[in-house]
Design an enzyme around this catalytic site. Structure first.
Site: not given
Ligand code: PAF
Length: 282
Positions: A30, A33-34, A37, A61, A149, A188-189
């Site tokens: 999403m 990126l760190h 990822h 989601q 991950g 990311s949070r």
């Molecule tokens: O883990 C995530 O970043 C998200 O849940 C994913 C797998 C990219 C689906 O949107």
């Protein structure tokens, strides 16, 4: 590195790669990126010929009271980081590109059982949203392998079950969590946390580690261990969502006879909800 905004452009390049015999590794993200990822990208780079990352903040989601609107968006930095790790392409679709018929009418994937407790209880509909977008990405990209991950342990198990149940012809590869030297899992949070909150957040990993050690030393009352960990976390200033000692594959509450365990935890540090986990082999 190629940047694709439309399915058509993406599929054109991927079908050329496939025709020339290349294997495709998919890294769904999403964004924001760190190193966690980028470690997925490294794993894909080591195992596949064409590495495709996706960056899509999937509205399906997120619950109505969750952080969809403030989810950090850092596309330029993300693309630079992906390029530095030799990613071949990144798919950055708009919401209408992913959901051309709107969100309301979207067919949903539901994975029963394993998606129901833990984050599934706290975030109703979350895993259905994850599975729906991931299955669309699988169909659009037809990868040989997809990389996720282990920090999102329940997500990884849910995606494994979906992949098997729906006969997607690909391998799901779990990649170990990347941590700061103090143990905090990269997320990311974490960017929502101030310095003081980062110090508090470390307790989540400490509680998992301490509970693992007690189990390895022979403690067998799961309820007592869970209560002690929750008390510790509350004392450290976190608001516990759940702290569950579970069977590593079914994610059901662990029995004293189980030997392959995972401890799953979620807790709030101020307004930020963090998750983490630890495996325990007895
Ligand atoms: O883990 C995530 O970043 C998200 O849940 C994913 C797998 C990219 C689906 O949107």
């Amino acid at each position: 590195m190629k940047i694709f905004e439309t399915r058509a452009d993406l599929q054109h390049v991927l079908s050329e790669s496939r025709q020339s015999g290349q294997t495709i590794g998919l890294v769904p993200t999403m964004g924001n990126l760190h190193e966690g990822h980028l470690t997925l990208v490294d794993a894909a780079r080591g195992q596949c010929d064409f590495v495709l990352a996706t960056i899509f903040v999937n509205p399906l989601q997120f619950g109505p009271a969750e952080d969809l609107d403030k989810y950090p968006k850092t596309l330029e930095a993300d693309c630079k980081a992906l390029e530095s790790r030799h990613c071949d392409g990144v798919f950055v679709p708009s919401i209408s590109e992913m959901y051309p018929n709107g969100l309301q009418d979207q067919t949903l994937i539901i994975v029963p059982g394993i998606s129901e407790g833990h984050c599934g209880s706290s975030r109703p509909g979350h895993f259905s949203g994850v599975c729906t977008v991931v299955s669309k990405l699988f169909n659009l990209t037809q990868p040989d392998k997809a990389f996720f991950g282990e920090k999102d342990y329940q997500q990884l198990q849910v995606i494994r079950k979906m992949t098997s149940d729906l006969c997607f012809p690909l391998d799901i590869i779990g990649v170990p969590t990347v941590r700061l030297p103090d143990g905090l899992a990269l997320s990311s949070r974490n960017s929502y946390l101030n310095e003081e909150q980062k110090g508090i957040a470390v307790s989540l990993q400490q509680s998992l580690q301490a509970t693992k050690e007690k189990l390895l030393q022979g403690a067998s009352s799961m309820q007592t261990l869970e209560r002690e960990a929750k008390d510790f976390l509350s004392d450290c200033g976190l608001k516990v969502d759940y702290f569950n000692i579970s069977h590593a594959h079914s994610l059901k509450p662990a029995k004293t006879s189980d030997t392959d365990l995972v401890i799953l935890a979620a807790a709030w540090v101020g307004p930020t909800r963090l998750i983490d986990n630890i495996r325990v082999q007895l």
